[in-house]
Enzyme design. Structure first.
Site, PDB file in Angstrom:
ATOM      1  N   THR A 233     -21.612  30.066  26.193  1.00  0.00           N
ATOM      2  CA  THR A 233     -22.266  29.706  24.930  1.00  0.00           C
ATOM      3  C   THR A 233     -22.718  30.977  24.206  1.00  0.00           C
ATOM      4  O   THR A 233     -22.544  31.102  22.993  1.00  0.00           O
ATOM      5  CB  THR A 233     -23.442  28.737  25.185  1.00  0.00           C
ATOM      6  OG1 THR A 233     -22.907  27.592  25.855  1.00  0.00           O
ATOM      7  CG2 THR A 233     -24.096  28.286  23.906  1.00  0.00           C
TER       8      THR A 233
ATOM      9  N   ASN B  13     -12.033  20.877  28.688  1.00  0.00           N
ATOM     10  CA  ASN B  13     -12.924  20.583  29.814  1.00  0.00           C
ATOM     11  C   ASN B  13     -12.900  19.116  30.243  1.00  0.00           C
ATOM     12  O   ASN B  13     -13.215  18.798  31.374  1.00  0.00           O
ATOM     13  CB  ASN B  13     -14.362  21.003  29.480  1.00  0.00           C
ATOM     14  CG  ASN B  13     -14.798  20.591  28.092  1.00  0.00           C
ATOM     15  OD1 ASN B  13     -14.082  20.832  27.120  1.00  0.00           O
ATOM     16  ND2 ASN B  13     -15.935  19.969  27.991  1.00  0.00           N
TER      17      ASN B  13
ATOM     18  N   GLN C  67     -12.352  27.097  30.751  1.00  0.00           N
ATOM     19  CA  GLN C  67     -11.726  26.246  31.773  1.00  0.00           C
ATOM     20  C   GLN C  67     -10.363  26.769  32.209  1.00  0.00           C
ATOM     21  O   GLN C  67      -9.676  26.127  33.002  1.00  0.00           O
ATOM     22  CB  GLN C  67     -11.597  24.800  31.267  1.00  0.00           C
ATOM     23  CG  GLN C  67     -12.913  24.139  30.904  1.00  0.00           C
ATOM     24  CD  GLN C  67     -13.768  23.790  32.122  1.00  0.00           C
ATOM     25  OE1 GLN C  67     -13.314  23.859  33.265  1.00  0.00           O
ATOM     26  NE2 GLN C  67     -15.020  23.415  31.883  1.00  0.00           N
TER      27      GLN C  67
ATOM     28  N   SER D 137     -17.042  31.898  31.441  1.00  0.00           N
ATOM     29  CA  SER D 137     -18.300  31.507  32.084  1.00  0.00           C
ATOM     30  C   SER D 137     -18.131  31.553  33.596  1.00  0.00           C
ATOM     31  O   SER D 137     -17.184  30.969  34.129  1.00  0.00           O
ATOM     32  CB  SER D 137     -18.635  30.086  31.630  1.00  0.00           C
ATOM     33  OG  SER D 137     -19.855  29.691  32.176  1.00  0.00           O
ATOM     34  N   GLY D 138     -19.054  32.245  34.289  1.00  0.00           N
ATOM     35  CA  GLY D 138     -18.926  32.401  35.740  1.00  0.00           C
ATOM     36  C   GLY D 138     -19.098  31.112  36.528  1.00  0.00           C
ATOM     37  O   GLY D 138     -18.406  30.866  37.511  1.00  0.00           O
ATOM     38  N   HIS D 139     -20.009  30.238  36.054  1.00  0.00           N
ATOM     39  CA  HIS D 139     -20.349  29.075  36.897  1.00  0.00           C
ATOM     40  C   HIS D 139     -19.277  27.996  36.911  1.00  0.00           C
ATOM     41  O   HIS D 139     -19.390  27.014  37.623  1.00  0.00           O
ATOM     42  CB  HIS D 139     -21.717  28.502  36.504  1.00  0.00           C
ATOM     43  CG  HIS D 139     -21.738  27.725  35.227  1.00  0.00           C
ATOM     44  ND1 HIS D 139     -21.708  26.361  35.197  1.00  0.00           N
ATOM     45  CD2 HIS D 139     -21.807  28.127  33.935  1.00  0.00           C
ATOM     46  CE1 HIS D 139     -21.766  25.946  33.931  1.00  0.00           C
ATOM     47  NE2 HIS D 139     -21.826  27.005  33.159  1.00  0.00           N
TER      48      HIS D 139
ATOM     49  N   THR E 230     -31.361  44.275  30.160  1.00  0.00           N
ATOM     50  CA  THR E 230     -30.943  44.738  31.485  1.00  0.00           C
ATOM     51  C   THR E 230     -29.904  43.775  32.048  1.00  0.00           C
ATOM     52  O   THR E 230     -30.088  42.564  31.997  1.00  0.00           O
ATOM     53  CB  THR E 230     -32.171  44.837  32.417  1.00  0.00           C
ATOM     54  OG1 THR E 230     -33.094  45.733  31.805  1.00  0.00           O
ATOM     55  CG2 THR E 230     -31.785  45.336  33.797  1.00  0.00           C
TER      56      THR E 230
ATOM     57  N   CYS F 274     -21.537  17.435  29.010  1.00  0.00           N
ATOM     58  CA  CYS F 274     -22.290  18.241  28.048  1.00  0.00           C
ATOM     59  C   CYS F 274     -22.693  17.443  26.829  1.00  0.00           C
ATOM     60  O   CYS F 274     -23.466  17.910  26.020  1.00  0.00           O
ATOM     61  CB  CYS F 274     -21.472  19.448  27.612  1.00  0.00           C
ATOM     62  SG  CYS F 274     -21.055  20.454  29.013  1.00  0.00           S
TER      63      CYS F 274
HETATM   64  N1  PLP Z   1     -16.602  25.887  26.667  1.00  0.00           N
HETATM   65  C1  PLP Z   1     -16.114  25.012  27.551  1.00  0.00           C
HETATM   66  C2  PLP Z   1     -14.682  24.578  27.444  1.00  0.00           C
HETATM   67  C3  PLP Z   1     -16.922  24.500  28.562  1.00  0.00           C
HETATM   68  O1  PLP Z   1     -16.431  23.622  29.447  1.00  0.00           O
HETATM   69  C4  PLP Z   1     -18.275  24.936  28.618  1.00  0.00           C
HETATM   70  C5  PLP Z   1     -19.183  24.320  29.623  1.00  0.00           C
HETATM   71  O2  PLP Z   1     -19.089  23.135  29.918  1.00  0.00           O
HETATM   72  C6  PLP Z   1     -18.739  25.861  27.693  1.00  0.00           C
HETATM   73  C7  PLP Z   1     -17.879  26.313  26.729  1.00  0.00           C
HETATM   74  C8  PLP Z   1     -20.160  26.373  27.745  1.00  0.00           C
HETATM   75  O3  PLP Z   1     -20.281  27.227  28.849  1.00  0.00           O
HETATM   76  P1  PLP Z   1     -21.683  27.815  29.395  1.00  0.00           P
HETATM   77  O4  PLP Z   1     -22.250  26.745  30.247  1.00  0.00           O
HETATM   78  O5  PLP Z   1     -21.315  29.012  30.193  1.00  0.00           O
HETATM   79  O6  PLP Z   1     -22.504  28.174  28.230  1.00  0.00           O
END
Ligand code: PLP
Length: 745
Positions: free
Chosen positions: A80, A168, A198, A218-220, A256, A347
């Site tokens: 994000t 996603n 994704q 995004s790492g997670h 940091t 989301c």
């Molecule tokens: N873009 C996509 C395609 C996603 O699936 C997500 C998270 O669900 C995001 C952006 C947002 O990622 P983050 O949680 O790292 O802000």
């Protein structure tokens, strides 16, 4: 009876697109950083230098994985932030460029199935930076692939185009080369962002070999920690720091650095680069995993359809719907089986349907019933086999009452009133002994009704409609055919021609000690009727079709509508039906389950005036107000869901109605109502007596006529909140266990 706890031990996690667990190697790396390598990468002493080395070596690995030998690669807090940085960079450059800012047509294009972070960022910064461009969604086809001709047609006017590599919700993989050609052939200057969140680890990426200007990660989403992400920025792309400050990341992103987060990325990137690495499965293996899961799902749930096209999707995402089941029902079933999946998009919680599947043009029921099952490339065969076993168990629990009718616990055998819903459409089932009457069936529920009739050994006495629906077709004829009912002597609403007069002096059907009487209530449509459910001459409930809705009255702007007739029908109905008796409408847009004349008179001024004994409102005055209301509610042509005259918003409980377990002691003799479904009890090995799922809450009220406080609970606190709000609107003292049994340990 106390509130039972779930057994959360052996969870099967199939929601990798929402987030993944952290890989053990990544946990180890994070721990090491926190204990040993805790230096600030900006410090010039050895502790700092070591930290910097870890950060830069991780960046190098990331460059290899992403194919970025040029451009910037910045560590961010997640995608994000990456998206904001890209949008702010692009739009602030445009703001300074009068040629682009003063173009006669300025477009910001984004894919219709983009994660909400993208259009919402565009909208926000477009307004804040005064760009004043038009936001336009690029349509997708039924596979979720972007319309290249649309891009070609609009690219010349586009200031920025945002697309995604992999969706996603569906896993749909865009053809980035084809999109690039469509954009660049028309507009080499246009700034192009590709959301690659994704895609990481699921398809090869070669960013520097493309003209992609910005690519957030995004790492997670791939086994690293939450709070770490990356943004690739092409050398030629304008850049403006989104976070200014101490000048870290060469001034591109101050603050940091999140070294534990960066450290958690390192083993993931190493694994992606090492083909011999044992951690991630090959593409072929992942495709075989998907095939096994798909076959298991199809076999376990015969009515299942896949919403995503495997031919154009990454293998780690399956999106499906099961006819007759809302996604929330399936989510609750899977959760009770300790399988974590998600409904539509995690989301965009709160939404009852998937905007992604809507954009793909899928039928409304598939969008409303969508379940996403996603796994990561570290999935093992053993985990997959366990997941498949558990999916079969979940399906068996659903079929439990059908396969073992002799083992039915009393609460599993249907009796009395059952409310089934498909989206906002309500269908009712009335069961007495082995006889059933079905009221207002809709197509998506046909299969479920057929199965229910057969597994519960029910004989269908009648299939009735409360009116000839103006906005959707009744499924009565299909259902009759499927059930092999060939009764010829029925009127258009399914009523037997020779129904005798009952205790209410109206034609009636008898169901054990209950009667169902038919009363004409023209208004919404000319043929509308109410079905009055009575014990002796006491009316307990009325199926009112669209004549009275929760917080509204049926529309009277259809060809066969008559607002004046509705006025008379309402008054006649209110004279017959006691003020507290349950009213059961044919639509329920806000999950209010049931209502009553008393509740409606509190909430609906027009109805209150129409029924008032002292008011002077006559039919003509009513019709004028109703017509004005109908005009204000005009629905867009072709809308799949016509909200028949309902404007009411969601109901909120007062804080004191939301209880913690400790609060239960303060009630003297409450009814504790477990609103979970019986298959959930079966999966969780519970045996709750005081159980009334939402579909049978109306019957619970008919069975318990006292005024004791009602305390509802469920798995997560979401259904119990719905139940408490509905009961409270009815005027009952209602509460619920906030957070559900999931938080009650
Ligand atoms: N873009 C996509 C395609 C996603 O699936 C997500 C998270 O669900 C995001 C952006 C947002 O990622 P983050 O949680 O790292 O802000």
């Amino acid at each position: 009876m106390g509130v039972q706890e779930p057994r959360c031990s052996d969870e099967i996690y199939l929601d990798a697109n929402a987030t993944t667990p952290v890989l053990p190697a990544a946990v180890g790396a994070v721990q090491e950083v926190m204990q040993e390598l805790y230096g600030n990468p900006s410090s010039t002493h050895i502790t700092g230098l070591r930290a910097r080395h870890l950060m830069e070596s991780t960046r190098q690995l990331a460059r290899q994985v992403l194919g970025t030998d040029s451009g910037h690669l910045i560590f961010t807090s997640g995608a994000t932030e990456g998206i904001q940085t890209a949008v702010v960079s692009a739009l602030s450059a445009i703001q300074k460029d009068s040629n682009r800012l003063n173009k006669p047509r300025k477009l910001l294009l984004y894919g219709a199935t983009e994660h909400k972070a993208v259009p919402n960022s565009l909208k926000h910064w477009n307004a804040l930076l005064g760009i004043d461009a038009e936001l336009l969604a690029i349509p997708v086809n039924h596979q979720g692939l972007l319309d290249l001709a649309f891009i070609r047609d609009h690219a010349a006017d586009a200031l920025m185009i945002c697309t995604m590599a992999v969706n996603n919700e569906t896993g749909a993989r865009q053809d980035l080369r084809a999109i690039e050609e469509a954009i660049r052939s028309q507009n080499p200057q246009c700034l192009w962002m590709v959301d690659c969140v994704q895609a990481l680890g699921k398809m090869p990426l070669a960013l520097s070999a493309s003209t992609i200007d910005y690519a957030p990660f995004s790492g997670h989403k791939l086994y690293a920690m939450k709070g770490i992400g990356m943004l690739y920025v092409r050398d030629e792309a304008p850049f403006s720091p989104f976070i200014a400050g101490g000048g870290q990341e060469k001034g591109l992103r101050s603050g940091t650095e999140n070294l534990p987060g960066i450290a958690s990325l390192k083993p993931i990137l190493e694994a992606l680069l090492d083909p011999e690495h044992q951690c991630f499965r090959s593409l072929d293996t992942l495709v075989a995993f998907r095939a096994q899961l798909a076959a298991t799902l199809k076999d376990a749930f015969p009515g299942l359809v896949f919403n995503n096209d495997f031919g154009v999707s990454v293998p780690t995402t399956l999106n499906f719907a099961i006819e007759g089941f809302a996604s929330k029902e399936l989510l609750d079933l899977f959760d009770a089986a300790n399988i974590r999946v998600s409904s539509g998009s995690a989301c965009s919680s709160g939404a009852s349907r998937s905007f992604v599947l809507d954009a793909m043009g899928l039928p409304a029921w598939q969008s409303e019933a969508a379940i996403r099952l996603s796994f990561g490339p570290a999935m093992t065969q053993a985990e997959l086999d366990a997941a498949c076993d558990r999916i079969r168990q979940a399906a068996d629990a659903l079929k439990f009452s059908c396969r073992h009718p002799q083992q039915l616990r009393p609460e599993q055998a249907l009796k009395g009133l059952v409310q089934l819903k498909s989206g906002a459409d309500c269908c009712y089932l009335l069961v007495a002994g082995h006889k059933a009457v079905i009221i207002d069936p809709v197509a998506p529920l046909v299969e479920r009704l057929v199965q229910t009739m057969s597994c519960q050994h029910l004989e269908v006495m009648a299939i009735l409609d409360t009116h000839g629906h103006a906005d959707h077709q009744s499924a009565a004829a299909t259902l009759r055919q499927r059930l092999g009912l060939t009764d010829a002597e029925l009127d258009p609403l399914g009523w037997p021609a020779a129904a005798p007069q009952g205790p209410l002096a109206l034609p009636c059907l008898s169901l054990g000690e209950l009667t169902l009487s038919r009363m004409a209530t023209p208004g919404h449509t000319g043929d509308a009727i109410a079905l009055l459910l009575a014990k002796g001459d006491t009316i307990q409930a009325a199926f009112v079709g669209d004549t009275v809705l929760h917080g509204g009255l049926g529309r009277t702007d259809f060809a066969s509508s008559d607002a004046t007739a509705l006025y008379s029908s309402l008054r006649a109905l209110a004279q017959k039906v006691p003020a507290k008796a349950l009213l059961l409408p044919a639509h329920d847009y806000h999950n209010l389950l049931f209502t009553s004349f008393e509740a409606e008179q509190r909430n609906n001024p027009l109805l209150a005036d129409a029924l008032s004994l002292v008011a002077t409102m006559d039919a003509a005055a009513f019709a004028a107000r109703k017509t004005a209301l109908d005009q204000a509610l005009a629905c867009p042509q072709g809308a799949s869901e016509i909200r028949c005259g309902v404007t009411l918003g969601e109901l909120h409980l007062r804080p004191e109605q939301e209880l913690q377990v400790a609060d239960l002691a303060r009630f003297e003799a409450p009814h504790l109502i477990d609103v979970r479904e019986s298959h959930e009890h079966h999966l969780q090995h519970l045996g709750n007596d005081d159980s009334a799922p939402l579909s049978r809450l109306a019957q619970y009220l008919l069975d318990h006529e006292d005024d004791a406080p009602l305390i509802c609970y469920c798995r997560s606190g979401s259904r119990s909140q719905v139940a408490a709000a509905a009961l409270s609107r009815l005027g009952r003292q209602a509460y619920h266990l906030k957070g559900g049994v999931a938080l009650s340990r």
